[in-house]
Design a protein around this motif. Structure first.
Motif, PDB file in Angstrom:
ATOM      1  N   THR A  37       1.386  21.456  14.132  1.00 30.59           N
ATOM      2  CA  THR A  37       0.501  20.313  13.932  1.00 30.59           C
ATOM      3  C   THR A  37       0.780  19.216  14.947  1.00 30.59           C
ATOM      4  O   THR A  37      -0.154  18.585  15.477  1.00 30.59           O
ATOM      5  CB  THR A  37       0.653  19.751  12.500  1.00 30.59           C
ATOM      6  N   LEU A  38       2.064  18.987  15.252  1.00 26.76           N
ATOM      7  CA  LEU A  38       2.409  17.990  16.267  1.00 26.76           C
ATOM      8  C   LEU A  38       1.820  18.364  17.622  1.00 26.76           C
ATOM      9  O   LEU A  38       1.229  17.540  18.322  1.00 26.76           O
ATOM     10  CB  LEU A  38       3.930  17.844  16.382  1.00 26.76           C
ATOM     11  N   LEU A  39       1.982  19.642  17.997  1.00 25.13           N
ATOM     12  CA  LEU A  39       1.435  20.094  19.278  1.00 25.13           C
ATOM     13  C   LEU A  39      -0.091  20.020  19.275  1.00 25.13           C
ATOM     14  O   LEU A  39      -0.706  19.602  20.255  1.00 25.13           O
ATOM     15  CB  LEU A  39       1.893  21.526  19.564  1.00 25.13           C
ATOM     16  N   THR A  40      -0.702  20.421  18.164  1.00 35.30           N
ATOM     17  CA  THR A  40      -2.161  20.441  18.108  1.00 35.30           C
ATOM     18  C   THR A  40      -2.730  19.031  18.096  1.00 35.30           C
ATOM     19  O   THR A  40      -3.716  18.737  18.783  1.00 35.30           O
ATOM     20  CB  THR A  40      -2.634  21.219  16.865  1.00 35.30           C
ATOM     21  N   LEU A  41      -2.131  18.135  17.317  1.00 37.02           N
ATOM     22  CA  LEU A  41      -2.573  16.735  17.320  1.00 37.02           C
ATOM     23  C   LEU A  41      -2.426  16.124  18.699  1.00 37.02           C
ATOM     24  O   LEU A  41      -3.272  15.340  19.148  1.00 37.02           O
ATOM     25  CB  LEU A  41      -1.756  15.921  16.313  1.00 37.02           C
ATOM     26  N   SER A  42      -1.357  16.484  19.383  1.00 34.40           N
ATOM     27  CA  SER A  42      -1.159  15.953  20.729  1.00 34.40           C
ATOM     28  C   SER A  42      -2.220  16.455  21.681  1.00 34.40           C
ATOM     29  O   SER A  42      -2.592  15.776  22.635  1.00 34.40           O
ATOM     30  CB  SER A  42       0.235  16.337  21.245  1.00 34.40           C
ATOM     31  N   CYS A  43      -2.732  17.662  21.412  1.00 32.41           N
ATOM     32  CA  CYS A  43      -3.793  18.195  22.269  1.00 32.41           C
ATOM     33  C   CYS A  43      -5.125  17.523  21.974  1.00 32.41           C
ATOM     34  O   CYS A  43      -5.947  17.344  22.856  1.00 32.41           O
ATOM     35  CB  CYS A  43      -3.903  19.699  22.092  1.00 32.41           C
ATOM     36  N   VAL A  44      -5.344  17.137  20.703  1.00 30.50           N
ATOM     37  CA  VAL A  44      -6.518  16.323  20.390  1.00 30.50           C
ATOM     38  C   VAL A  44      -6.407  14.980  21.109  1.00 30.50           C
ATOM     39  O   VAL A  44      -7.412  14.371  21.480  1.00 30.50           O
ATOM     40  CB  VAL A  44      -6.634  16.103  18.864  1.00 30.50           C
ATOM     41  N   THR A  45      -5.138  14.536  21.307  1.00 29.94           N
ATOM     42  CA  THR A  45      -4.844  13.272  21.991  1.00 29.94           C
ATOM     43  C   THR A  45      -5.673  12.131  21.436  1.00 29.94           C
ATOM     44  O   THR A  45      -6.493  11.543  22.139  1.00 29.94           O
ATOM     45  CB  THR A  45      -5.086  13.386  23.497  1.00 29.94           C
ATOM     46  N   PRO A  46      -5.476  11.790  20.151  1.00 25.42           N
ATOM     47  CA  PRO A  46      -6.334  10.791  19.521  1.00 25.42           C
ATOM     48  C   PRO A  46      -6.420   9.488  20.303  1.00 25.42           C
ATOM     49  O   PRO A  46      -7.515   8.973  20.539  1.00 25.42           O
ATOM     50  CB  PRO A  46      -5.674  10.577  18.151  1.00 25.42           C
ATOM     51  N   ALA A  47      -5.269   8.936  20.715  1.00 26.88           N
ATOM     52  CA  ALA A  47      -5.304   7.640  21.398  1.00 26.88           C
ATOM     53  C   ALA A  47      -5.904   7.750  22.788  1.00 26.88           C
ATOM     54  O   ALA A  47      -6.712   6.906  23.189  1.00 26.88           O
ATOM     55  CB  ALA A  47      -3.897   7.045  21.476  1.00 26.88           C
ATOM     56  N   SER A  48      -5.519   8.777  23.537  1.00 27.47           N
ATOM     57  CA  SER A  48      -6.071   8.888  24.885  1.00 27.47           C
ATOM     58  C   SER A  48      -7.564   9.185  24.839  1.00 27.47           C
ATOM     59  O   SER A  48      -8.335   8.692  25.667  1.00 27.47           O
ATOM     60  CB  SER A  48      -5.325   9.972  25.680  1.00 27.47           C
ATOM     61  N   THR A  49      -7.996   9.975  23.847  1.00 28.91           N
ATOM     62  CA  THR A  49      -9.434  10.197  23.668  1.00 28.91           C
ATOM     63  C   THR A  49     -10.135   8.895  23.311  1.00 28.91           C
ATOM     64  O   THR A  49     -11.202   8.570  23.839  1.00 28.91           O
ATOM     65  CB  THR A  49      -9.678  11.245  22.570  1.00 28.91           C
ATOM     66  N   LEU A  50      -9.515   8.137  22.415  1.00 30.49           N
ATOM     67  CA  LEU A  50     -10.082   6.858  21.996  1.00 30.49           C
ATOM     68  C   LEU A  50     -10.242   5.912  23.183  1.00 30.49           C
ATOM     69  O   LEU A  50     -11.269   5.246  23.325  1.00 30.49           O
ATOM     70  CB  LEU A  50      -9.173   6.226  20.934  1.00 30.49           C
ATOM     71  N   ALA A 179      -0.517   2.751  18.690  1.00 32.40           N
ATOM     72  CA  ALA A 179      -1.492   2.039  19.524  1.00 32.40           C
ATOM     73  C   ALA A 179      -2.870   2.038  18.875  1.00 32.40           C
ATOM     74  O   ALA A 179      -3.559   1.010  18.838  1.00 32.40           O
ATOM     75  CB  ALA A 179      -1.563   2.681  20.906  1.00 32.40           C
ATOM     76  N   ALA A 180      -3.287   3.186  18.349  1.00 37.13           N
ATOM     77  CA  ALA A 180      -4.593   3.266  17.692  1.00 37.13           C
ATOM     78  C   ALA A 180      -4.633   2.374  16.454  1.00 37.13           C
ATOM     79  O   ALA A 180      -5.643   1.713  16.178  1.00 37.13           O
ATOM     80  CB  ALA A 180      -4.896   4.719  17.318  1.00 37.13           C
ATOM     81  N   ALA A 181      -3.522   2.338  15.710  1.00 34.74           N
ATOM     82  CA  ALA A 181      -3.462   1.504  14.505  1.00 34.74           C
ATOM     83  C   ALA A 181      -3.550   0.025  14.854  1.00 34.74           C
ATOM     84  O   ALA A 181      -4.230  -0.753  14.166  1.00 34.74           O
ATOM     85  CB  ALA A 181      -2.175   1.793  13.732  1.00 34.74           C
ATOM     86  N   THR A 261      -9.495  12.901  13.059  1.00 33.89           N
ATOM     87  CA  THR A 261     -10.740  12.177  12.786  1.00 33.89           C
ATOM     88  C   THR A 261     -10.450  10.763  12.298  1.00 33.89           C
ATOM     89  O   THR A 261     -11.082   9.796  12.734  1.00 33.89           O
ATOM     90  CB  THR A 261     -11.582  12.930  11.737  1.00 33.89           C
ATOM     91  N   VAL A 262      -9.474  10.632  11.415  1.00 31.09           N
ATOM     92  CA  VAL A 262      -9.101   9.305  10.909  1.00 31.09           C
ATOM     93  C   VAL A 262      -8.540   8.441  12.032  1.00 31.09           C
ATOM     94  O   VAL A 262      -8.920   7.269  12.192  1.00 31.09           O
ATOM     95  CB  VAL A 262      -8.073   9.438   9.768  1.00 31.09           C
ATOM     96  N   ILE A 263      -7.642   9.014  12.859  1.00 30.29           N
ATOM     97  CA  ILE A 263      -6.997   8.248  13.933  1.00 30.29           C
ATOM     98  C   ILE A 263      -8.023   7.747  14.949  1.00 30.29           C
ATOM     99  O   ILE A 263      -7.874   6.652  15.508  1.00 30.29           O
ATOM    100  CB  ILE A 263      -5.922   9.101  14.631  1.00 30.29           C
ATOM    101  N   ILE A 264      -9.081   8.527  15.182  1.00 23.83           N
ATOM    102  CA  ILE A 264     -10.084   8.142  16.175  1.00 23.83           C
ATOM    103  C   ILE A 264     -11.187   7.286  15.564  1.00 23.83           C
ATOM    104  O   ILE A 264     -11.567   6.238  16.109  1.00 23.83           O
ATOM    105  CB  ILE A 264     -10.691   9.399  16.834  1.00 23.83           C
ATOM    106  N   LEU A 265     -11.715   7.697  14.422  1.00 24.62           N
ATOM    107  CA  LEU A 265     -12.902   7.043  13.866  1.00 24.62           C
ATOM    108  C   LEU A 265     -12.613   5.644  13.333  1.00 24.62           C
ATOM    109  O   LEU A 265     -13.426   4.724  13.521  1.00 24.62           O
ATOM    110  CB  LEU A 265     -13.504   7.915  12.772  1.00 24.62           C
ATOM    111  N   VAL A 266     -11.469   5.445  12.678  1.00 22.18           N
ATOM    112  CA  VAL A 266     -11.168   4.120  12.116  1.00 22.18           C
ATOM    113  C   VAL A 266     -11.080   3.050  13.209  1.00 22.18           C
ATOM    114  O   VAL A 266     -11.698   1.987  13.087  1.00 22.18           O
ATOM    115  CB  VAL A 266      -9.882   4.168  11.264  1.00 22.18           C
ATOM    116  N   PRO A 267     -10.343   3.271  14.314  1.00 21.20           N
ATOM    117  CA  PRO A 267     -10.351   2.268  15.389  1.00 21.20           C
ATOM    118  C   PRO A 267     -11.738   2.059  16.013  1.00 21.20           C
ATOM    119  O   PRO A 267     -12.072   0.936  16.401  1.00 21.20           O
ATOM    120  CB  PRO A 267      -9.365   2.833  16.420  1.00 21.20           C
TER     121      PRO A 267
END
Length: 470
Positions: A37-50, A179-181, A261-267
């Protein structure tokens, strides 16, 4: 149509002898759900995508950005169901192409491999080029040069053991979530408009006045919105290295999609509400908004966290991409000398030649026009999801009907509806991006027709690791 193949024995007359090694090379099962999950979340890269991708959506969709991402996330739930079922049926480092080859035939698998290769080659440099913007408070760098440096650094990290990379990326992930928070809290604390603005569908026009975002613009933007949370598919690429993949692949895919989705959509909602006016929101300069909401020190902290997040994304994407290339060589997609090189494993158990082969070209892609990269990526992701949905529709035929695996709810309605929606989204993309992607796909089809198809016994032998067949 063809099922996944086991290694083919040499012909008695020597006329069609497959590449010979000591059997197919297998990756080491070394990570559980948390590491995956850590590796996969990092690949989603929530903050860098944001901070890198979402600003472009603000530029074209304005206040409709959050709505578009929300719709894209709902579509991704259906996509995640398809990935979870197929990934537990076919737990292979080949990811999409192994799943689609098994369920829909070798040609369909080859085409999805080409589309996935486009995505995994283009996305890392797209993200990496955002590094310069977020290092600006400290040093001014050329975006292309900074992106190339990030890609090379990520390539070096990708040569290490996967377990070590899980911890490295986990630390970076914590920073990007912080950072996203911070952005979300500041945005909500400085709200300039009410929740109704999230569906007001306004964007600043060239004359400074508000223009209406049409339904067609939202549909067109869904290709990029799908890309925003696209990294959850990494769990499938890592399935060959996950412990107990029949259970853990689905858990990792679905958990990652929900969290990202939460990490990206809420910000995004916070930014939409907190932007001082429509022009500032459409401009998409999130760093400047953060500084205006707080002070330069907080703005610098957030920017540095994003820069680290981008490096983190590069590391994980190189890891993912190298596994795709490794698996394609193990499955004999290329001429014999190329297969032998790309299937080599290094001292840490990682496919080191394949890692270099995806990392170095990624550095060169940092010098290509960014809009073209975005467009081709959006079309490729949509097309890839379409083929995966078709495979999911075929996943319960014959012997696969009784195979122990995670099964999605509402089958076959979910994949059938998904196919119709994704096909429509493709029709709404820019012609030039469709032509680029279509041209590459056509060239790949010719390679299939003249090289792979005439050699069914020795080329493109999609395999599943023996310990995953039980």
């Amino acid at each position: 149509m063809t099922d996944t193949l086991r290694p083919v024995p040499a012909a008695v007359d020597g006329s069609a002898v497959p590449d010979r090694h000591d059997g197919p090379q297998k990756l080491k099962r070394s990570i559980g759900v948390v590491g995956g999950t850590l590796l996969t979340l990092s690949c989603v890269t929530p903050a860098s995508t944001l901070f890198v991708v979402v600003p472009d959506l603000f530029g074209s969709l304005g206040t409709a950005t959050a709505l578009t991402i929300a719709i894209g996330s709902l579509l991704c739930v259906a996509v995640a169901f398809c990935y979870s079922e197929l990934g537990t049926l076919i737990p292979s480092a080949g990811g999409e192409y192994a799943m689609v080859s098994t369920m829909a035939g070798r040609l369909a698998g080859w085409l999805v491999f080409v589309l996935s290769l486009l995505v995994v080659m283009i996305v890392p440099p797209v993200i990496a080029m955002g590094t310069a913007d977020y290092l600006a408070p400290i040093v001014h760098l050329d975006p292309s040069l900074a992106g190339a440096a990030v890609m090379l650094l990520a390539t070096l990290a990708g040569l290490l053991d996967l377990r070590a990379n899980a911890w490295i990326t986990g630390v970076f992930l914590v920073l990007e979530v912080i950072a996203a928070a911070v952005v979300a809290v500041l945005g909500f604390a400085h709200s300039e408009r009410g929740a109704g603005s999230l569906v007001s569908l306004d964007v600043a026009g060239t004359d400074g006045h508000a223009d209406t975002v049409t339904a067609m613009l939202i549909v067109s933007g869904l290709a990029i919105a799908l890309f925003v949370t696209q990294g959850f598919s990494t769990a499938v690429y890592l399935s060959e290295e996950l412990e107990n993949p029949r259970r853990n692949v689905a858990r990792t895919v679905l958990a990652t999609l929900a969290i990202s989705t939460v990490i990206i959509l809420v910000p995004v909602v916070g930014i939409t509400l907190g932007a001082s006016d429509l022009t500032e929101l459409t401009g998409g300069d999130i760093g400047a908004m953060v500084t205006a909401w707080s002070n330069s020190a907080v703005g610098t902290f957030v920017s540095l966290c994003v820069a680290l997040a981008i490096v983190n994304a590069g590391i994980v994407m190189v890891i993912q991409n190298s596994r795709v290339l490794f698996a394609s060589a193990r499955d004999k997609a290329w001429p014999r000398p190329v297969n032998a090189v790309f299937s080599k494993l290094g001292r840490f158990g990682s496919p080191w030649v394949a890692t270099l082969a995806v990392g170095v070209p990624g550095a060169l892609l940092c010098f290509v026009d960014l809009d073209t990269l975005y467009g081709v990526t959006g079309v490729s992701v949509t097309g890839m999801y379409l083929l995966v949905a078709i495979a999911a529709l075929l996943a319960r035929r014959g012997a696969h009907r009784h195979t122990h695996a995670w099964r999605m709810p509402l089958w076959p309605v979910v994949p059938a509806v998904l196919i119709a929606v994704l096909a429509y989204i493709l029709t709404q993309q820019e012609t030039v991006h469709l032509l680029w992607t279509g041209g590459i796909t056509a060239a790949a089809t010719l390679y299939w027709a003249f090289y792979l198809r005439p050699r069914p016994g020795t080329r493109w032998l999609v395999s599943i690791p023996e310990d995953a067949r039980d």
